[in-house]
Design an enzyme around this catalytic site. Structure first.
Site, PDB file in Angstrom:
ATOM      1  N   HIS A 151       3.051 -12.014  -0.926  1.00 16.94           N
ATOM      2  CA  HIS A 151       2.777 -13.075  -1.895  1.00 16.94           C
ATOM      3  C   HIS A 151       1.497 -13.792  -1.475  1.00 16.94           C
ATOM      4  CE1 HIS A 151       6.467 -12.644  -4.144  1.00 16.94           C
ATOM      5  NE2 HIS A 151       7.174 -12.681  -3.016  1.00 16.94           N
ATOM      6  N   CYS A 208      -1.632 -12.094  -4.662  1.00 16.55           N
ATOM      7  CA  CYS A 208      -2.280 -13.042  -5.569  1.00 16.55           C
ATOM      8  C   CYS A 208      -3.342 -13.838  -4.816  1.00 16.55           C
ATOM      9  CB  CYS A 208      -1.257 -13.992  -6.181  1.00 16.55           C
ATOM     10  SG  CYS A 208      -0.073 -13.182  -7.283  1.00 16.55           S
TER      11      CYS A 208
END
Length: 415
Positions: free
Chosen positions: A234, A276
C-alpha cells in the site's frame, strides 16, 4: 421472523467464510482457530514431541494434542481426529498434523492425506502434514529439523511457510556431511500461508529482506550482471510504502540503499514499484471534439491518462521530489525504477492482480531479447489504453506508468 432470517444469513456467511479462507489478496485468512496434532508411534522420543510442541507454538497454533499409536493405526486415529474437527461449531482456519514413526513404517501417506482432506471443517483451508522418521536409519534427525524450523519462525516471522521451508532445506543441505540430504515438500496451496500473527509487509520487513538480499550478493563468489527488485505494498499520499502497523518507508531510500551494494557497482539495478503514490484518481482526458462531417471518418478515440506522453530530462539533478543519491555519484547511475502510477495517483489492482505486472509479464514473454526500456514503453502504452474501475468508484479511471532511468547502456534481459 426477521431475527430468524438474520441468524440464518449470519450462519450462512460464517459457513461460506470457513469454506473459502483464501482472500482476494492471495493469502489464506488465519484469523480463527488453528489446530495441531502429533500422531506418533510408541518409539518416538519425548524430546521429539517437545520439539514439535515448540514448533506449534512458534507457528501460532492455539490448540494441539498428542496421540500415540502404531503406524498401521494412524489412519484410524486420523479419522477420529477428522470427526472431532467436524463436530466443532467454530470454523477452523488451519490444521497441522505431524506423523512420526520409525523409518519405513509410514510407507505411502496418500490415504492419510486423503482422510484429512475429507474433513468438512477444513474444506478450502490449508492442511499441513509433517512426515518425520525417527530412530536408527533416519536420514534426518527430527529434533534438529524441528529446532531449525522453530528458529526460523522466530527470526523470520513475516515469511510464508513455503519460504521458511525453502530456507530450512537450504540449511539442511549445507550442513549435510558427504552425500547431500535435502527434504522435499509437495504443495497444492492456492495462496500464501503466513502463520505468524505479524503482517508480512511491514517497513522493517522491507529493510530486513533488502539487507539479506544485499548480503547474499556481497558474499556471492560469481559475477552479478543485473539485479531486479519488485516492491508491492500500500502507498501513502507522499508516495511512501505503508505497513500494517502504520509505519512508512520511502521507496527511494530502499533504492539508494541497494545502490551501495559493492557487488552491483556498475551493474543495472531494476526496481518495480506496485504501490499508490497519492490519492488522485485520474479520469483521463478525452480527445478534442471533431466536426460532425469528420466523425464518420474516424472512430472515437479513447481517453488518455492526464500524465501521458511526457519526457523529462534532468541534466544535473536527481529526478523527482524525493531525496536520493547525490547527482553524479555512483549510486545514482545504472538505476531503472518503474512506478505503477504517476506521482500523486492511485495504483490500481483487483482480485486478479496488478494490470502493470500482468502486462509486463506478457510483454517480456513475447520479446524477451528486446531492449528493456522499449519493452517498458510498450507496457505503458497498453496500460494507458486500459479502463480501470477502482473499489470506490463506478466510473472508469486511467493509469499511467512512470519510468525513471539513469542506465548508461542498453539493457537486454535475454541475449
Amino acid at each position: 421472523m426477521a431475527f430468524l432470517v438474520a441468524g440464518t444469513l449470519q450462519a450462512a456467511a460464517q459457513a461460506a467464510d470457513a469454506r473459502d479462507s483464501l482472500g482476494r489478496k492471495g493469502k489464506y485468512n488465519m484469523q480463527g482457530l488453528r489446530v495441531a496434532l502429533t500422531l506418533g508411534s510408541p518409539e518416538v522420543p519425548a524430546a521429539t514431541v517437545a520439539a514439535l510442541e515448540g514448533v506449534f507454538q512458534a507457528l501460532g497454533f492455539e490448540s494441539w494434542e498428542r496421540r500415540e499409536a502404531l503406524a498401521q493405526d494412524f489412519l484410524r486415529e486420523l479419522a477420529l481426529f477428522r470427526k472431532q474437527l467436524d463436530a466443532l461449531r467454530s470454523p477452523v482456519r488451519c490444521a497441522l498434523v505431524a506423523l512420526v514413526a520409525p523409518r519405513g513404517q509410514l510407507g505411502q501417506p496418500r490415504q492419510l492425506v486423503q482422510e484429512l482432506s475429507c474433513c468438512e471443517a477444513l474444506q478450502g483451508c490449508p492442511k499441513v502434514i509433517l512426515l518425520l522418521s525417527s530412530g536408527a536409519g533416519a536420514a534426518l534427525e527430527p529434533g534438529a529439523f524441528l529446532a531449525g524450523l522453530r528458529e526460523l519462525c522466530g527470526c523470520r516471522p513475516h515469511w510464508s511457510l513455503l519460504q521458511l521451508l525453502t530456507e530450512l532445506f537450504c540449511r539442511v543441505a549445507e550442513e549435510s556431511a558427504g552425500d547431500i540430504r535435502c527434504p522435499v515438500f509437495q504443495s497444492s496451496l492456492r495462496g500464501a500461508l503466513c502463520l505468524a500473527s505479524e503482517e508480512p509487509w511491514r517497513p522493517e520487513a522491507f529493510w530486513e529482506e533488502l539487507a539479506q538480499f544485499q548480503e547474499q550478493l556481497d558474499t556471492y563468489r560469481g559475477s552479478v550482471s543485473c539485479a531486479l527488485v519488485a516492491l508491492m505494498a500500500h502507498g501513502g499520499p507522499q508516495g511512501q510504502l505503508l505497513g500494517a502497523d502504520g509505519k512508512e518507508v520511502q521507496p527511494e531510500a530502499l533504492v539508494q540503499d541497494l545502490s551501495r551494494c559493492g557487488a552491483l557497482r556498475g551493474c543495472p539495478k531494476v526496481f518495480l514499484l506496485q504501490a499508490c503514490r497519492g490519492g488522485n484518481r485520474d479520469a483521463g482526458r478525452g480527445p478534442k471534439a471533431l466536426p460532425w462531417y469528420r466523425r464518420w471518418l474516424w472512430a472515437p478515440q479513447p481517453a488518455l491518462p492526464s500524465h501521458v506522453d511526457v519526457l523529462q530530462v534532468h541534466a544535473d539533478t536527481q529526478g523527482g521530489s524525493c531525496s536520493g543519491p547525490a547527482p553524479g555519484s555512483s549510486g545514482q547511475a545504472d538505476v531503472l525504477t518503474v512506478y505503477a502510477a504517476a506521482e500523486g495517483c492511485v495504483a490500481y489492482r483487483d482480485e486478479m492482480g496488478s494490470d502493470f505486472i500482468q502486462t509486463l509479464v506478457d510483454v517480456l514473454r513475447a520479446d524477451p531479447g528486446r531492449d528493456l526500456l522499449e519493452l517498458l514503453t510498450e507496457v505503458n502504452r497498453r496500460v494507458c489504453e486500459l479502463d480501470v474501475l477502482g473499489p470506490d468508484c463506478d466510473e472508469p479511471r486511467k493509469a499511467c506508468l512512470e519510468i525513471r532511468s539513469s542506465l548508461r547502456r542498453r539493457l537486454r534481459l535475454r541475449v
